[in-house]
Enzyme design. Structure first.
Site, PDB file in Angstrom:
ATOM      1  N   SER A 150      -1.720   3.919 -15.911  1.00 18.23           N
ATOM      2  CA  SER A 150      -1.105   4.864 -16.839  1.00 18.23           C
ATOM      3  C   SER A 150      -1.003   6.204 -16.098  1.00 18.23           C
ATOM      4  O   SER A 150      -0.683   6.232 -14.912  1.00 18.23           O
ATOM      5  CB  SER A 150      -1.942   4.942 -18.114  1.00 18.23           C
ATOM      6  OG  SER A 150      -1.418   5.860 -19.031  1.00 18.23           O
ATOM      7  N   TYR A 164       9.085   9.537 -19.257  1.00 22.23           N
ATOM      8  CA  TYR A 164       7.939   8.896 -18.606  1.00 22.23           C
ATOM      9  C   TYR A 164       6.695   8.809 -19.496  1.00 22.23           C
ATOM     10  O   TYR A 164       6.072   7.743 -19.611  1.00 22.23           O
ATOM     11  CB  TYR A 164       7.656   9.729 -17.357  1.00 22.23           C
ATOM     12  CG  TYR A 164       6.468   9.364 -16.511  1.00 22.23           C
ATOM     13  CD1 TYR A 164       6.478   8.224 -15.719  1.00 22.23           C
ATOM     14  CD2 TYR A 164       5.348  10.203 -16.459  1.00 22.23           C
ATOM     15  CE1 TYR A 164       5.393   7.924 -14.901  1.00 22.23           C
ATOM     16  CE2 TYR A 164       4.269   9.911 -15.643  1.00 22.23           C
ATOM     17  CZ  TYR A 164       4.290   8.769 -14.859  1.00 22.23           C
ATOM     18  OH  TYR A 164       3.228   8.475 -14.048  1.00 22.23           O
ATOM     19  N   LYS A 168       3.881   5.643 -20.371  1.00 17.37           N
ATOM     20  CA  LYS A 168       2.498   5.620 -19.903  1.00 17.37           C
ATOM     21  C   LYS A 168       1.525   5.551 -21.088  1.00 17.37           C
ATOM     22  O   LYS A 168       0.441   4.990 -20.976  1.00 17.37           O
ATOM     23  CB  LYS A 168       2.214   6.840 -19.007  1.00 17.37           C
ATOM     24  CG  LYS A 168       2.933   6.744 -17.664  1.00 17.37           C
ATOM     25  CD  LYS A 168       2.495   5.499 -16.891  1.00 17.37           C
ATOM     26  CE  LYS A 168       3.133   5.398 -15.521  1.00 17.37           C
ATOM     27  NZ  LYS A 168       2.746   4.183 -14.777  1.00 17.37           N
TER      28      LYS A 168
HETATM   29  N1  LIG Z   1       2.438  10.038  -7.874  1.00 15.08           N
HETATM   30  C1  LIG Z   1       1.874  10.605  -8.929  1.00 15.08           C
HETATM   31  O1  LIG Z   1       1.700  11.820  -8.971  1.00 15.08           O
HETATM   32  C2  LIG Z   1       1.410   9.766 -10.083  1.00 15.08           C
HETATM   33  C3  LIG Z   1       1.776   8.447 -10.242  1.00 15.08           C
HETATM   34  N2  LIG Z   1       1.288   7.724 -11.281  1.00 15.08           N
HETATM   35  C4  LIG Z   1       1.609   6.288 -11.393  1.00 15.08           C
HETATM   36  O2  LIG Z   1       0.950   5.617 -10.318  1.00 15.08           O
HETATM   37  C5  LIG Z   1       1.712   4.488  -9.922  1.00 15.08           C
HETATM   38  C6  LIG Z   1       2.038   4.571  -8.436  1.00 15.08           C
HETATM   39  O3  LIG Z   1       2.768   5.757  -8.227  1.00 15.08           O
HETATM   40  P1  LIG Z   1       3.424   6.132  -6.817  1.00 15.08           P
HETATM   41  O4  LIG Z   1       2.591   5.553  -5.747  1.00 15.08           O
HETATM   42  O5  LIG Z   1       3.715   7.581  -6.863  1.00 15.08           O
HETATM   43  O6  LIG Z   1       4.814   5.319  -6.933  1.00 15.08           O
HETATM   44  P2  LIG Z   1       5.991   5.113  -5.870  1.00 15.08           P
HETATM   45  O7  LIG Z   1       7.269   5.409  -6.587  1.00 15.08           O
HETATM   46  O8  LIG Z   1       5.740   5.818  -4.596  1.00 15.08           O
HETATM   47  O9  LIG Z   1       5.939   3.522  -5.623  1.00 15.08           O
HETATM   48  C7  LIG Z   1       6.324   2.638  -6.628  1.00 15.08           C
HETATM   49  C8  LIG Z   1       6.180   1.214  -6.138  1.00 15.08           C
HETATM   50  O10 LIG Z   1       6.639   0.324  -7.168  1.00 15.08           O
HETATM   51  C9  LIG Z   1       7.611  -0.578  -6.638  1.00 15.08           C
HETATM   52  N3  LIG Z   1       8.527  -0.966  -7.721  1.00 15.08           N
HETATM   53  C10 LIG Z   1       9.393  -0.157  -8.369  1.00 15.08           C
HETATM   54  N4  LIG Z   1      10.096  -0.864  -9.266  1.00 15.08           N
HETATM   55  C11 LIG Z   1       9.662  -2.144  -9.197  1.00 15.08           C
HETATM   56  C12 LIG Z   1      10.029  -3.351  -9.869  1.00 15.08           C
HETATM   57  N5  LIG Z   1      10.984  -3.371 -10.797  1.00 15.08           N
HETATM   58  N6  LIG Z   1       9.390  -4.498  -9.544  1.00 15.08           N
HETATM   59  C13 LIG Z   1       8.428  -4.496  -8.579  1.00 15.08           C
HETATM   60  N7  LIG Z   1       8.048  -3.382  -7.916  1.00 15.08           N
HETATM   61  C14 LIG Z   1       8.661  -2.228  -8.219  1.00 15.08           C
HETATM   62  C15 LIG Z   1       8.251   0.221  -5.508  1.00 15.08           C
HETATM   63  O11 LIG Z   1       8.889  -0.558  -4.508  1.00 15.08           O
HETATM   64  P3  LIG Z   1      10.451  -0.980  -4.632  1.00 15.08           P
HETATM   65  O12 LIG Z   1      11.202   0.247  -5.015  1.00 15.08           O
HETATM   66  O13 LIG Z   1      10.816  -1.522  -3.294  1.00 15.08           O
HETATM   67  O14 LIG Z   1      10.487  -2.041  -5.693  1.00 15.08           O
HETATM   68  C16 LIG Z   1       7.009   0.886  -4.914  1.00 15.08           C
HETATM   69  O15 LIG Z   1       6.301  -0.035  -4.115  1.00 15.08           O
HETATM   70  C17 LIG Z   1       2.939   4.489 -10.818  1.00 15.08           C
HETATM   71  O16 LIG Z   1       2.697   3.658 -11.927  1.00 15.08           O
HETATM   72  C18 LIG Z   1       3.054   5.942 -11.255  1.00 15.08           C
HETATM   73  O17 LIG Z   1       3.736   6.081 -12.477  1.00 15.08           O
HETATM   74  C19 LIG Z   1       0.444   8.254 -12.209  1.00 15.08           C
HETATM   75  C20 LIG Z   1       0.053   9.543 -12.110  1.00 15.08           C
HETATM   76  C21 LIG Z   1       0.480  10.403 -11.034  1.00 15.08           C
HETATM   77  C1  LIG Z   2      -8.623  23.424 -20.537  1.00 19.92           C
HETATM   78  C2  LIG Z   2      -7.522  22.446 -20.371  1.00 19.92           C
HETATM   79  C3  LIG Z   2      -6.325  22.983 -19.669  1.00 19.92           C
HETATM   80  C4  LIG Z   2      -5.253  21.947 -19.639  1.00 19.92           C
HETATM   81  C5  LIG Z   2      -4.029  22.393 -18.912  1.00 19.92           C
HETATM   82  C6  LIG Z   2      -2.955  21.333 -18.945  1.00 19.92           C
HETATM   83  C7  LIG Z   2      -2.686  20.782 -17.606  1.00 19.92           C
HETATM   84  C8  LIG Z   2      -1.856  19.573 -17.633  1.00 19.92           C
HETATM   85  C9  LIG Z   2      -1.997  18.819 -16.324  1.00 19.92           C
HETATM   86  C10 LIG Z   2      -1.345  17.505 -16.423  1.00 19.92           C
HETATM   87  C11 LIG Z   2      -1.180  16.819 -15.135  1.00 19.92           C
HETATM   88  C12 LIG Z   2      -0.224  15.687 -15.302  1.00 19.92           C
HETATM   89  C13 LIG Z   2      -0.055  14.905 -14.079  1.00 19.92           C
HETATM   90  C14 LIG Z   2       0.998  13.874 -14.306  1.00 19.92           C
HETATM   91  C15 LIG Z   2       1.148  13.063 -13.101  1.00 19.92           C
HETATM   92  C16 LIG Z   2       2.226  12.060 -13.233  1.00 19.92           C
HETATM   93  O1  LIG Z   2       2.042  11.070 -13.878  1.00 19.92           O
HETATM   94  C17 LIG Z   2       3.495  12.336 -12.549  1.00 19.92           C
HETATM   95  N1  LIG Z   2       3.344  12.963 -11.294  1.00 19.92           N
HETATM   96  C18 LIG Z   2       4.348  11.108 -12.425  1.00 19.92           C
HETATM   97  O2  LIG Z   2       4.328  10.497 -11.191  1.00 19.92           O
END
Ligand SMILES: NC(=O)C1=CN([C@@H]2O[C@H](COP(=O)(O)OP(=O)(O)OC[C@H]3O[C@@H](n4cnc5c(N)ncnc54)[C@H](OP(=O)(O)O)[C@@H]3O)[C@@H](O)[C@H]2O)C=CC1
Ligand SMILES: CCCCCCCCCCCCCCCC(=O)[C@@H](N)CO
Length: 301
Positions: A150, A164, A168
Protein backbone atom coordinates in the site's frame (compact mmCIF):
# COMPACT_ATOMS: atom_id res chain seq x y z
CA UNK A 1 0.39 -20.75 14.91
CA UNK A 2 3.99 -20.44 13.67
CA UNK A 3 6.97 -18.61 15.11
CA UNK A 4 7.32 -14.92 14.44
CA UNK A 5 10.79 -15.35 13.01
CA UNK A 6 11.01 -15.29 9.25
CA UNK A 7 14.09 -17.10 7.98
CA UNK A 8 14.22 -16.55 4.22
CA UNK A 9 17.07 -18.97 3.52
CA UNK A 10 16.00 -21.59 0.98
CA UNK A 11 12.48 -20.22 0.52
CA UNK A 12 10.93 -19.58 -2.89
CA UNK A 13 9.75 -15.97 -3.03
CA UNK A 14 7.73 -14.62 -5.96
CA UNK A 15 7.90 -10.83 -6.39
CA UNK A 16 5.61 -8.87 -8.71
CA UNK A 17 7.00 -5.57 -9.98
CA UNK A 18 10.41 -7.16 -9.44
CA UNK A 19 12.21 -5.55 -12.38
CA UNK A 20 12.86 -2.15 -10.79
CA UNK A 21 12.44 0.01 -7.72
CA UNK A 22 11.36 -1.63 -4.47
CA UNK A 23 10.51 -5.02 -6.02
CA UNK A 24 13.98 -5.36 -7.53
CA UNK A 25 15.68 -4.12 -4.35
CA UNK A 26 13.72 -6.71 -2.34
CA UNK A 27 14.69 -9.43 -4.83
CA UNK A 28 18.41 -8.62 -4.39
CA UNK A 29 18.12 -8.30 -0.61
CA UNK A 30 16.30 -11.62 -0.19
CA UNK A 31 18.54 -13.44 -2.68
CA UNK A 32 21.58 -12.30 -0.70
CA UNK A 33 19.94 -13.84 2.37
CA UNK A 34 19.68 -17.19 0.60
CA UNK A 35 16.16 -17.12 -0.88
CA UNK A 36 15.23 -18.40 -4.34
CA UNK A 37 13.52 -15.68 -6.33
CA UNK A 38 11.08 -15.36 -9.21
CA UNK A 39 10.47 -11.82 -10.42
CA UNK A 40 7.46 -10.86 -12.52
CA UNK A 41 6.72 -7.77 -14.58
CA UNK A 42 5.65 -6.94 -18.14
CA UNK A 43 8.94 -6.07 -19.84
CA UNK A 44 11.04 -9.14 -20.62
CA UNK A 45 14.24 -7.25 -21.54
CA UNK A 46 14.32 -5.57 -18.13
CA UNK A 47 13.63 -8.86 -16.36
CA UNK A 48 16.49 -10.60 -18.19
CA UNK A 49 18.96 -7.91 -17.12
CA UNK A 50 17.72 -8.08 -13.52
CA UNK A 51 18.07 -11.87 -13.40
CA UNK A 52 21.67 -11.60 -14.69
CA UNK A 53 22.45 -8.95 -12.06
CA UNK A 54 20.87 -10.94 -9.24
CA UNK A 55 22.76 -14.10 -10.26
CA UNK A 56 26.02 -12.24 -9.65
CA UNK A 57 25.08 -12.04 -5.94
CA UNK A 58 24.87 -15.83 -5.62
CA UNK A 59 26.48 -17.26 -2.51
CA UNK A 60 25.27 -20.87 -2.63
CA UNK A 61 25.47 -23.53 -5.34
CA UNK A 62 21.85 -24.59 -5.52
CA UNK A 63 20.27 -21.11 -5.37
CA UNK A 64 18.16 -19.96 -8.31
CA UNK A 65 16.56 -16.84 -9.70
CA UNK A 66 14.14 -16.76 -12.62
CA UNK A 67 11.51 -14.50 -14.13
CA UNK A 68 8.08 -14.59 -15.76
CA UNK A 69 7.01 -11.78 -18.10
CA UNK A 70 3.31 -11.09 -17.61
CA UNK A 71 0.82 -8.26 -17.38
CA UNK A 72 -0.81 -9.21 -14.08
CA UNK A 73 -3.70 -6.78 -14.51
CA UNK A 74 -5.26 -9.44 -16.78
CA UNK A 75 -6.59 -12.41 -14.82
CA UNK A 76 -5.83 -14.95 -17.56
CA UNK A 77 -2.14 -13.98 -17.35
CA UNK A 78 -2.16 -14.55 -13.59
CA UNK A 79 -3.60 -18.01 -14.22
CA UNK A 80 -0.87 -18.66 -16.82
CA UNK A 81 1.78 -17.73 -14.27
CA UNK A 82 0.25 -20.22 -11.81
CA UNK A 83 0.18 -22.99 -14.47
CA UNK A 84 3.77 -22.20 -15.43
CA UNK A 85 4.89 -22.55 -11.79
CA UNK A 86 2.94 -25.78 -11.35
CA UNK A 87 4.48 -27.25 -14.52
CA UNK A 88 7.96 -26.41 -13.27
CA UNK A 89 7.03 -27.83 -9.86
CA UNK A 90 7.75 -24.50 -8.17
CA UNK A 91 5.54 -24.07 -5.13
CA UNK A 92 6.02 -20.52 -3.79
CA UNK A 93 6.58 -20.04 -0.07
CA UNK A 94 5.95 -16.31 -0.13
CA UNK A 95 4.35 -13.77 -2.46
CA UNK A 96 5.33 -10.11 -2.52
CA UNK A 97 3.07 -7.85 -4.59
CA UNK A 98 5.00 -4.71 -5.47
CA UNK A 99 3.63 -3.61 -8.85
CA UNK A 100 2.17 -0.12 -8.57
CA UNK A 101 2.03 3.27 -10.25
CA UNK A 102 1.15 6.85 -9.34
CA UNK A 103 0.15 9.71 -11.61
CA UNK A 104 -0.01 12.69 -9.27
CA UNK A 105 -1.88 15.58 -10.85
CA UNK A 106 -4.97 17.71 -10.30
CA UNK A 107 -7.93 15.41 -10.92
CA UNK A 108 -9.38 17.46 -13.80
CA UNK A 109 -6.10 17.15 -15.67
CA UNK A 110 -5.80 13.37 -15.35
CA UNK A 111 -6.65 11.49 -18.55
CA UNK A 112 -9.11 8.62 -18.01
CA UNK A 113 -6.47 6.22 -19.37
CA UNK A 114 -4.28 7.11 -16.35
CA UNK A 115 -7.16 6.50 -13.94
CA UNK A 116 -7.68 3.08 -15.53
CA UNK A 117 -3.95 2.40 -15.31
CA UNK A 118 -4.06 3.27 -11.60
CA UNK A 119 -6.86 0.75 -11.02
CA UNK A 120 -5.15 -1.89 -13.16
CA UNK A 121 -1.63 -1.66 -11.79
CA UNK A 122 -2.25 -0.77 -8.14
CA UNK A 123 -5.35 -2.84 -7.48
CA UNK A 124 -5.94 -5.47 -10.16
CA UNK A 125 -2.35 -6.80 -10.26
CA UNK A 126 -2.58 -7.44 -6.50
CA UNK A 127 -6.06 -8.95 -6.16
CA UNK A 128 -5.94 -10.92 -9.42
CA UNK A 129 -2.52 -12.34 -8.70
CA UNK A 130 -3.40 -13.34 -5.13
CA UNK A 131 -6.67 -14.88 -6.33
CA UNK A 132 -4.93 -16.91 -9.04
CA UNK A 133 -2.17 -18.06 -6.68
CA UNK A 134 -4.48 -19.02 -3.79
CA UNK A 135 -4.69 -22.72 -4.74
CA UNK A 136 -0.90 -22.92 -4.40
CA UNK A 137 -0.59 -21.08 -1.11
CA UNK A 138 -3.52 -22.80 0.56
CA UNK A 139 -2.62 -26.31 -0.63
CA UNK A 140 -1.15 -27.33 2.68
CA UNK A 141 -0.97 -25.57 6.02
CA UNK A 142 2.57 -24.23 6.52
CA UNK A 143 4.30 -20.95 7.30
CA UNK A 144 3.96 -18.62 4.36
CA UNK A 145 3.96 -14.87 3.87
CA UNK A 146 1.85 -12.68 1.63
CA UNK A 147 3.12 -9.12 1.35
CA UNK A 148 0.97 -6.37 -0.19
CA UNK A 149 2.22 -2.91 -1.02
CA UNK A 150 0.00 0.00 0.00
CA UNK A 151 1.44 3.45 0.86
CA UNK A 152 1.46 6.07 3.62
CA UNK A 153 -1.14 7.71 1.42
CA UNK A 154 -3.67 5.10 2.70
CA UNK A 155 -3.49 6.80 6.14
CA UNK A 156 -3.73 10.34 4.79
CA UNK A 157 -4.96 11.06 1.26
CA UNK A 158 -4.23 14.56 0.01
CA UNK A 159 -4.02 17.05 -2.85
CA UNK A 160 -2.76 15.58 -6.12
CA UNK A 161 -3.14 11.86 -5.37
CA UNK A 162 -6.75 11.26 -6.50
CA UNK A 163 -5.66 8.67 -9.06
CA UNK A 164 -3.57 6.74 -6.56
CA UNK A 165 -4.70 7.14 -2.93
CA UNK A 166 -8.07 5.35 -3.36
CA UNK A 167 -6.31 2.33 -4.86
CA UNK A 168 -3.79 2.10 -2.03
CA UNK A 169 -6.64 2.38 0.51
CA UNK A 170 -8.28 -0.51 -1.36
CA UNK A 171 -5.09 -2.57 -1.19
CA UNK A 172 -4.96 -1.94 2.57
CA UNK A 173 -8.56 -3.15 2.98
CA UNK A 174 -7.87 -6.17 0.77
CA UNK A 175 -4.87 -7.07 2.94
CA UNK A 176 -7.01 -6.82 6.08
CA UNK A 177 -9.56 -9.28 4.65
CA UNK A 178 -6.79 -11.66 3.52
CA UNK A 179 -5.13 -11.50 6.95
CA UNK A 180 -8.31 -12.99 8.41
CA UNK A 181 -9.11 -15.46 5.66
CA UNK A 182 -5.63 -16.91 5.27
CA UNK A 183 -5.00 -17.32 8.99
CA UNK A 184 -6.17 -20.97 9.02
CA UNK A 185 -3.60 -21.80 6.30
CA UNK A 186 -0.61 -20.41 8.18
CA UNK A 187 -0.27 -17.53 5.70
CA UNK A 188 0.81 -14.33 7.43
CA UNK A 189 -0.39 -11.25 5.57
CA UNK A 190 1.80 -8.14 5.82
CA UNK A 191 0.93 -4.74 4.40
CA UNK A 192 3.59 -2.20 3.50
CA UNK A 193 2.99 1.52 3.98
CA UNK A 194 6.14 3.01 2.48
CA UNK A 195 6.93 6.69 2.47
CA UNK A 196 8.75 8.12 -0.55
CA UNK A 197 11.72 6.23 -1.95
CA UNK A 198 13.80 6.68 -5.11
CA UNK A 199 12.84 4.49 -8.07
CA UNK A 200 12.08 4.72 -11.78
CA UNK A 201 8.41 5.08 -10.87
CA UNK A 202 9.17 7.85 -8.38
CA UNK A 203 11.19 9.80 -10.98
CA UNK A 204 8.30 9.43 -13.44
CA UNK A 205 5.60 10.58 -10.99
CA UNK A 206 7.64 13.66 -10.10
CA UNK A 207 7.25 14.88 -13.68
CA UNK A 208 3.53 15.51 -13.20
CA UNK A 209 3.40 16.06 -9.42
CA UNK A 210 1.90 19.49 -8.52
CA UNK A 211 4.14 21.79 -6.44
CA UNK A 212 1.61 21.66 -3.58
CA UNK A 213 1.74 17.87 -3.50
CA UNK A 214 5.53 18.04 -3.33
CA UNK A 215 5.28 20.54 -0.49
CA UNK A 216 2.87 18.42 1.57
CA UNK A 217 4.79 15.18 1.07
CA UNK A 218 8.08 16.92 1.83
CA UNK A 219 7.66 15.46 5.33
CA UNK A 220 8.62 12.13 3.76
CA UNK A 221 12.00 12.67 2.06
CA UNK A 222 12.83 9.95 -0.47
CA UNK A 223 15.17 7.22 0.80
CA UNK A 224 16.91 4.79 -1.56
CA UNK A 225 14.99 1.73 -2.74
CA UNK A 226 17.72 -0.45 -1.16
CA UNK A 227 17.28 1.23 2.22
CA UNK A 228 13.52 0.84 1.90
CA UNK A 229 13.91 -2.89 1.06
CA UNK A 230 16.23 -3.32 4.04
CA UNK A 231 13.65 -1.81 6.41
CA UNK A 232 10.90 -3.98 4.90
CA UNK A 233 12.91 -7.22 5.22
CA UNK A 234 13.97 -6.42 8.80
CA UNK A 235 10.34 -5.68 9.71
CA UNK A 236 9.20 -8.95 8.08
CA UNK A 237 11.84 -10.78 10.08
CA UNK A 238 10.49 -9.12 13.24
CA UNK A 239 7.01 -10.36 12.43
CA UNK A 240 5.45 -6.91 11.81
CA UNK A 241 2.08 -6.99 10.06
CA UNK A 242 1.86 -3.29 9.17
CA UNK A 243 5.21 -2.07 7.93
CA UNK A 244 6.25 1.60 7.78
CA UNK A 245 9.50 2.74 6.22
CA UNK A 246 9.79 6.21 7.72
CA UNK A 247 8.88 8.07 10.88
CA UNK A 248 6.13 10.23 9.39
CA UNK A 249 4.46 7.15 7.92
CA UNK A 250 4.44 5.49 11.32
CA UNK A 251 3.06 8.67 12.94
CA UNK A 252 0.25 8.93 10.36
CA UNK A 253 -0.46 5.21 10.79
CA UNK A 254 -0.73 5.79 14.54
CA UNK A 255 -3.20 8.63 13.93
CA UNK A 256 -5.59 6.15 12.28
CA UNK A 257 -5.20 3.04 14.43
CA UNK A 258 -8.80 1.86 14.45
CA UNK A 259 -8.78 -1.92 14.81
CA UNK A 260 -5.52 -2.16 12.85
CA UNK A 261 -2.50 -4.25 13.89
CA UNK A 262 -0.14 -2.21 16.04
CA UNK A 263 3.60 -1.90 16.49
CA UNK A 264 4.92 -0.29 19.68
CA UNK A 265 1.46 -0.39 21.23
CA UNK A 266 1.83 2.26 23.92
CA UNK A 267 3.67 4.77 21.76
CA UNK A 268 1.09 4.33 19.02
CA UNK A 269 -1.85 4.64 21.40
CA UNK A 270 -0.34 7.83 22.83
CA UNK A 271 0.20 9.18 19.30
CA UNK A 272 -3.35 8.30 18.28
CA UNK A 273 -4.52 10.54 21.14
CA UNK A 274 -2.20 13.33 19.96
CA UNK A 275 -3.50 12.79 16.42
CA UNK A 276 -7.11 13.15 17.49
CA UNK A 277 -6.17 16.49 19.09
CA UNK A 278 -3.95 18.03 16.42
CA UNK A 279 -4.56 15.98 13.25
CA UNK A 280 -7.21 18.32 11.89
CA UNK A 281 -4.88 21.30 12.48
CA UNK A 282 -2.32 19.72 10.15
CA UNK A 283 -5.03 19.31 7.53
CA UNK A 284 -6.23 22.89 8.08
CA UNK A 285 -2.68 24.06 7.45
CA UNK A 286 -2.71 22.15 4.15
CA UNK A 287 -6.06 23.78 3.26
CA UNK A 288 -4.42 27.13 3.98
CA UNK A 289 -1.56 26.31 1.57
CA UNK A 290 -4.10 25.37 -1.11
CA UNK A 291 -6.08 28.62 -0.68
CA UNK A 292 -2.88 30.68 -0.76
CA UNK A 293 -1.75 29.06 -3.97
CA UNK A 294 -5.13 29.48 -5.66
CA UNK A 295 -5.15 33.21 -4.75
CA UNK A 296 -1.68 33.60 -6.22
CA UNK A 297 -2.86 31.83 -9.37
CA UNK A 298 -5.84 34.22 -9.63
CA UNK A 299 -3.44 37.19 -9.37
CA UNK A 300 -1.23 35.79 -12.14
CA UNK A 301 -4.27 35.54 -14.46
N1 LIG B 1 8.32 5.13 -4.91
C1 LIG B 1 7.61 5.59 -3.90
O1 LIG B 1 7.85 6.70 -3.42
C2 LIG B 1 6.51 4.77 -3.31
C3 LIG B 1 6.00 3.64 -3.92
N2 LIG B 1 5.04 2.91 -3.31
C4 LIG B 1 4.56 1.66 -3.94
O2 LIG B 1 5.64 0.72 -3.87
C5 LIG B 1 5.57 -0.16 -4.99
C6 LIG B 1 6.88 -0.12 -5.76
O3 LIG B 1 7.08 1.20 -6.19
P1 LIG B 1 8.28 1.62 -7.17
O4 LIG B 1 9.42 0.72 -6.92
O5 LIG B 1 8.43 3.09 -7.04
O6 LIG B 1 7.61 1.29 -8.59
P2 LIG B 1 8.21 1.35 -10.07
O7 LIG B 1 7.22 2.08 -10.91
O8 LIG B 1 9.62 1.82 -10.09
O9 LIG B 1 8.16 -0.20 -10.52
C7 LIG B 1 6.94 -0.83 -10.75
C8 LIG B 1 7.17 -2.27 -11.15
O10 LIG B 1 5.90 -2.87 -11.45
C9 LIG B 1 5.94 -3.48 -12.74
N3 LIG B 1 4.58 -3.47 -13.30
C10 LIG B 1 3.87 -2.38 -13.66
N4 LIG B 1 2.69 -2.75 -14.17
C11 LIG B 1 2.64 -4.10 -14.13
C12 LIG B 1 1.68 -5.07 -14.54
N5 LIG B 1 0.52 -4.71 -15.10
N6 LIG B 1 1.95 -6.38 -14.37
C13 LIG B 1 3.14 -6.76 -13.83
N7 LIG B 1 4.08 -5.88 -13.42
C14 LIG B 1 3.84 -4.58 -13.58
C15 LIG B 1 6.96 -2.64 -13.49
O11 LIG B 1 7.56 -3.28 -14.61
P3 LIG B 1 6.90 -3.19 -16.09
O12 LIG B 1 6.55 -1.76 -16.33
O13 LIG B 1 7.94 -3.72 -17.01
O14 LIG B 1 5.70 -4.08 -16.04
C16 LIG B 1 8.01 -2.44 -12.40
O15 LIG B 1 8.79 -3.60 -12.27
C17 LIG B 1 4.37 0.30 -5.80
O16 LIG B 1 3.24 -0.46 -5.41
C18 LIG B 1 4.20 1.75 -5.38
O17 LIG B 1 2.88 2.21 -5.55
C19 LIG B 1 4.52 3.24 -2.10
C20 LIG B 1 4.97 4.34 -1.45
C21 LIG B 1 6.01 5.18 -1.98
C1 LIG C 1 2.27 15.66 12.82
C2 LIG C 1 1.92 15.05 11.51
C3 LIG C 1 2.32 15.86 10.33
C4 LIG C 1 1.84 15.20 9.08
C5 LIG C 1 2.24 15.92 7.84
C6 LIG C 1 1.69 15.25 6.61
C7 LIG C 1 2.76 14.68 5.77
C8 LIG C 1 2.26 13.79 4.72
C9 LIG C 1 3.38 12.91 4.21
C10 LIG C 1 2.85 11.87 3.32
C11 LIG C 1 3.88 11.15 2.56
C12 LIG C 1 3.22 10.38 1.46
C13 LIG C 1 4.17 9.57 0.69
C14 LIG C 1 3.45 8.94 -0.45
C15 LIG C 1 4.38 8.10 -1.20
C16 LIG C 1 3.75 7.49 -2.39
O1 LIG C 1 3.01 6.56 -2.26
C17 LIG C 1 4.07 8.07 -3.70
N1 LIG C 1 5.40 8.50 -3.83
C18 LIG C 1 3.70 7.16 -4.83
O2 LIG C 1 4.74 6.45 -5.39
Amino acid sequence: MFSNKYNVDGRLIVITGGSQGLGYALAKNLYLKGANIIIISRTETKLLTCVEEIKKLSRKKDQFVDYVAADLSKYENCEKVREHLVLKNLLPDDLICCAGIAYPQKFAKIPISKIDEGIDINYRTAVYFVHAMLPLITEKVREQHLVLCSSVIASYAFYGYSQYAPMKAAVKAFGDCMRHELLPYGVKVHTLFPGNFESEGYAQENLTKPALTKEIEGASPAISAEKCADIVVKSLQNGSLYIYTDFIGWVLGSFSLGLNPREWWFAQIFLSFVGSLVGRLVDLYHEHLIRKESQQEDKRR
